[in-house]
Design an enzyme around this catalytic site. Structure first.
Site, PDB file in Angstrom:
ATOM      1  N   ASP A  13       7.771   6.983  15.785  1.00 21.82           N
ATOM      2  CA  ASP A  13       7.090   6.973  14.475  1.00 21.82           C
ATOM      3  C   ASP A  13       6.351   8.285  14.195  1.00 21.82           C
ATOM      4  OD1 ASP A  13       6.549   5.907  11.956  1.00 21.82           O
ATOM      5  OD2 ASP A  13       4.591   5.192  12.585  1.00 21.82           O
ATOM      6  N   ARG A  24       0.825  -1.216   0.000  1.00 19.13           N
ATOM      7  CA  ARG A  24       0.000   0.000   0.000  1.00 19.13           C
ATOM      8  C   ARG A  24       0.859   1.267   0.000  1.00 19.13           C
ATOM      9  NH1 ARG A  24       0.202   1.969   5.207  1.00 19.13           N
ATOM     10  NH2 ARG A  24       0.903   0.311   6.597  1.00 19.13           N
TER      11      ARG A  24
HETATM   12  C1  0GY Z   1       5.934   4.020   9.330  1.00 15.56           C
HETATM   13  C2  0GY Z   1       4.819   3.324   8.718  1.00 15.56           C
HETATM   14  C3  0GY Z   1       4.142   3.665   7.604  1.00 15.56           C
HETATM   15  C4  0GY Z   1       4.556   4.582   6.587  1.00 15.56           C
HETATM   16  C5  0GY Z   1       5.824   4.822   6.195  1.00 15.56           C
HETATM   17  O1  0GY Z   1       7.401   5.735   4.784  1.00 15.56           O
HETATM   18  C6  0GY Z   1       6.204   5.623   5.023  1.00 15.56           C
HETATM   19  O2  0GY Z   1       5.330   6.125   4.326  1.00 15.56           O
HETATM   20  O3  0GY Z   1       6.835   4.321   6.840  1.00 15.56           O
HETATM   21  C7  0GY Z   1       2.855   2.981   7.370  1.00 15.56           C
HETATM   22  O4  0GY Z   1       1.989   3.538   6.688  1.00 15.56           O
HETATM   23  O5  0GY Z   1       2.690   1.854   7.885  1.00 15.56           O
HETATM   24  O6  0GY Z   1       6.896   3.378   9.712  1.00 15.56           O
HETATM   25  O7  0GY Z   1       5.889   5.231   9.438  1.00 15.56           O
END
Ligand code: 0GY
Length: 289
Positions: free
Chosen positions: A245, A126
């Site tokens: 995060d 996704r």
């Molecule tokens: C996280 C998780 C997500 C997104 C990303 O780089 C990103 O877009 O890491 C997620 O949507 O699970 O680690 O921030």
């Protein structure tokens, strides 16, 4: 930003848990600001702005000293916002980049000077279009001489297929969010036991014991994720990392309070020794040695 985007918590609580001196938030992101650092055309989501100033404010408020800023997929392979944040933080931040196969040695060295110490290989469908494994292996070959490591993001159902690939990687590997276990299945389910076995068999594999807010089915205070994080910390205390995060991309159910997330730490790293390793010794060894 996307119409249904959830913005980071405007007013997190002051944590009750006092972080050890020198604690590192080893998983966080910056988004834009878009006027200065536009989001990538190939992105799968458009977030709110969440720039370096806000990140550093949160770092100081929560009691962290350092950040590891992971390139977010909304910026694709344009690492400028992350690199700018690393440079602005001086020695107090390190970065993880996303790069393509055409990256040059000079570009890598330039990022190294800014504080970048690794690349991220993302398998979450996704978030990104698939990259062939040979391409990732080529990138691994290019970064290994710099002493960098590889952060991998995948979901639990993909681990069996990925195991041979992980074994081929020539560097330290850091798995995001314990490989996203399905917490409904429980710690003893073969899926999570596979993850623990792979960590036991491969001493170059580390794990972030992060994102209870993403993995929880119950919501705050994320009791259902505690046994997973605690199992990894108990078995591999020298190979775990923790991060907020922030600014929490793609949360749909709720936005976590970053102060409450800090208060989660002593539930998963239950002794001062474990906390010191998780928050200070391990990230310092991996990113600042
Ligand atoms: C996280 C998780 C997500 C997104 C990303 O780089 C990103 O877009 O890491 C997620 O949507 O699970 O680690 O921030």
């Amino acid at each position: 930003m996307d119409a249904d985007w959830l913005v980071f918590h405007p007013d997190p609580k002051k944590p009750d848990f006092k972080l050890p001196k020198g604690a590192v938030d080893a998983h966080c992101h910056v988004f834009g600001p878009a006027a200065q650092f536009p989001f990538a055309p190939e992105r799968k989501y458009t977030p709110c702005d969440a720039g370096k100033d806000k990140l550093f404010e949160l770092r100081d408020f929560l009691g962290f000293e350092r950040n590891v800023i992971v390139q977010a997929t909304c910026h694709g392979k344009d690492n400028r916002a992350m690199v700018d944040a690393c440079r602005a933080a001086g020695d107090m931040a390190r970065g993880i980049a996303s790069v393509g196969p055409d990256i040059t040695r000079a570009e890598l060295e330039d990022m190294h000077l800014a504080g970048v110490r690794g690349v991220r290989f993302n398998f979450v469908k996704r978030l990104v279009d698939a990259t062939p494994k040979e391409v990732f292996l080529g990138i691994a070959d290019k970064i290994k001489d710099l002493g960098w490591h590889i952060v991998v993001y995948f979901e639990a159902q993909d681990l069996a297929e990925l195991e041979p690939f992980l074994k081929q990687l020539p560097t330290t590997i850091v798995v995001d969010h314990m490989g996203r276990p399905d917490v409904a299945k429980g710690v003893n389910h073969p899926d999570f036991q596979r993850f623990l076995r792979i960590m036991a068999e491969n001493e170059n594999i580390w794990s972030k014991v992060t994102c209870p807010e993403r993995l929880s089915l119950q919501g705050p205070p994320y009791d259902d994720v505690v046994p997973f994080c605690a199992a990894v910390v108990d078995r591999f205390p020298d190979r775990v990392l923790w991060g907020t995060d922030w600014p929490h991309p793609n949360m749909t159910t709720h936005m976590p309070d970053d102060g409450a997330l800090v208060d989660y730490i002593p539930r998963i790293a239950r002794t001062p020794e474990q906390q010191q390793k998780l928050l200070v010794d391990n990230p310092m060894r991996l990113y600042w040695a």
